[in-house]
Design an enzyme around this catalytic site. Structure first.
Site, short mmCIF file in Angstrom:
data_model
loop_
_atom_site.label_atom_id
_atom_site.label_comp_id
_atom_site.label_asym_id
_atom_site.label_seq_id
_atom_site.Cartn_x
_atom_site.Cartn_y
_atom_site.Cartn_z
N ASN A 42 52.38 47.85 41.40
CA ASN A 42 50.98 47.58 41.07
C ASN A 42 50.48 48.79 40.30
OD1 ASN A 42 48.27 47.06 40.96
ND2 ASN A 42 48.04 46.64 43.16
N ARG A 54 52.25 43.22 39.51
CA ARG A 54 50.95 42.57 39.61
C ARG A 54 50.22 42.71 38.27
NH1 ARG A 54 45.51 44.83 42.13
NH2 ARG A 54 44.33 42.93 42.10
N HIS A 76 41.99 38.06 42.86
CA HIS A 76 42.51 38.10 44.24
C HIS A 76 43.29 36.82 44.57
CE1 HIS A 76 38.99 40.90 45.72
NE2 HIS A 76 40.03 41.62 45.29
N ARG A 95 30.23 46.97 43.73
CA ARG A 95 29.79 46.00 42.72
C ARG A 95 28.66 45.11 43.24
NH1 ARG A 95 35.62 43.77 42.14
NH2 ARG A 95 36.69 45.71 41.67
N GLY A 121 37.50 42.22 56.37
CA GLY A 121 37.70 40.95 57.07
C GLY A 121 38.63 41.08 58.27
N GLU A 177 49.67 41.15 49.85
CA GLU A 177 49.86 40.79 48.44
C GLU A 177 51.25 41.16 47.94
OE1 GLU A 177 45.87 42.53 47.81
OE2 GLU A 177 45.68 41.07 46.19
#
Ligand code: AMP
Length: 395
Positions: free
Chosen positions: A11, A92, A181, A240, A331, A383
């Site tokens: 990545n 990625r 995502h 953001r 989460g 991921e």
């Protein structure tokens, strides 16, 4: 060591490279690491092999130098890449535009297409490409596969993917909802289907990390998602804004004399939780709230209000809801946010079990009551494993 198959997942960011040597069959990481501060006077490399951490603080001149040093570390402290059975390198890539609905084997055409899509992700695609280019040079004998953050959302219904913008302008400049995502939303929603033993679920996945996004998934297919042309739209994030009236841009340009670049920086880097509370990390926001900080309390309120709004909207989009899943840093760890995200949603059939919600675990788990019509879950995302498995599926 075993002769198992592995995939090296890369990545590559603008000044960093994250990597993981993944065993896609066992679902485990054999090694992982991070190269940071590429191009600065002192770089930093952290390499993990079997829980053992090796660090370097030498200068890393560019991405090629960074990856070269990583390959040296594999040789010096292991695992030995020659014995690790690398069958592919998985990269990625953030933006696959309308061209990629799944993983792709890297060739010169694919590289050129990713380059052509760079205006849609100017911060990410060029950095991702650097990783692909140095990877191909240093590991020329294995296939390289690209996995796109947008691919899972390529099949969005047109009603959900289209902005109400002049059609000619939108077409000419490729303005539409691409999402992001996607690798995480796909992986997590598939895990939930497997856990609940059903492939017809109406699901909402809330990927709440430093970046945050929601998706609505029916029977394994994404039908809506909160990130849009870029990852700025949707939920409140670490730094953001998420959703904001676009006229705010005109207002700030006309009245504050801000340039487009200044507004871009404001919306992407100085807003969200950071802008509201001074902190982008929810652990710090909770600390401030405990100290009685009113701005932090409001920040958390804005954050969870937006989550409830999306849960309601996506339940409506799908005509009902069977499973709601939390993933990523916030989460997976923040029981207060999870409770806030579903507060008052009993009318949708969502009933959280406070004890299960508060319990800490690294495992996928159900946190709703036995009687809850909607199953609420926490499923850790992965991921890198998803990229490794997608790369394998192509070979
Ligand atoms: P990610 O982008 O998925 O790595 O998530 C990073 C974010 O997760 C951090 O900025 C924190 O806001 C949040 N986070 C990580 N650990 C915790 C925790 N134990 N409790 C609350 N939030 C956490």
């Amino acid at each position: 060591m075993s002769a198992s198959r592995t995939v090296l997942v890369i990545n590559s960011g603008s000044s960093s490279i994250k990597y993981q040597l993944v065993d896609p069959d066992a679902g485990t990481a054999r090694a992982s690491g991070l190269v940071e501060r590429i191009g600065e006077s002192a770089g930093h490399i952290e390499h993990r092999n079997d829980g053992e951490v090796t660090e370097r603080h030498d200068r890393v001149t560019d991405h090629g130098d960074g990856l070269r040093q990583v390959l040296e570390l594999f040789q010096e402290v292991g695992p030995d890449l020659a014995e690790a059975g690398i069958v592919a390198v998985g990269h990625r890539v953030v933006q696959g535009g309308r061209q990629f609905a799944g993983p792709a084997l890297v060739d010169d055409d694919v590289v050129a297409t990713i380059e052509r899509l760079s205006p849609l992700a100017p911060l990410h695609n060029p950095a991702n490409l650097r990783g692909i280019q140095v990877g191909r040079t240093l590991l020329p004998d294995v296939p390289h596969v690209v996995v796109f953050d947008t691919a899972f959302f390529q099949g969005l219904p047109e009603d959900a993917a289209t902005y109400a913008l002049d059609r000619e302008v939108a077409e000419k400049y490729s303005v539409r909802r691409y999402g992001a995502h996607g690798t995480s939303h796909q992986y997590v929603s598939a895990q939930v289907s497997e856990m609940l033993g059903r492939d017809d679920l109406r699901q909402i996945v809330l990927h709440l990390g430093n970046g945050a996004s929601a998706s609505a998934v029916v029977g394994g297919r994404a039908v809506d998602t909160s990130m849009g042309l870029t990852p700025l739209e949707g939920l409140v994030m670490g730094t953001r804004t998420g959703d904001i009236d676009p006229a705010t841009v005109f207002h700030l340009a006309r009245n504050a004399g801000m340039s487009i670049d200044e507004v871009d920086d404001l919306f992407n880097k100085r807003s969200g939780l950071k802008g509201l509370t001074g902190e982008n990390d929810l652990r710090q926001v909770h600390r401030l709230i405990e100290e009685g900080d009113a701005a932090a309390k409001l920040g958390l309120g804005v954050y969870t209000h937006r989550l409830r709004k999306y849960v309601g909207a996506y339940a409506a989009v799908m005509g009902g809801l069977d499973a709601l899943t939390f993933t990523a840093g916030v989460g997976e760890n923040d029981a207060v946010v999870r409770a806030g995200a579903v507060a008052g949603l009993g009318f949708l059939g969502i009933e959280l079990d406070p004890e299960k919600n508060a319990a800490r675990s690294k495992e996928p788990r159900v946190i709703s009551t036995d009687g809850s019509r909607v199953t609420v879950l926490v499923v850790p995302t992965n991921e890198e494993l998803a990229i490794a498995r997608q790369a394998m599926s192509l070979l």
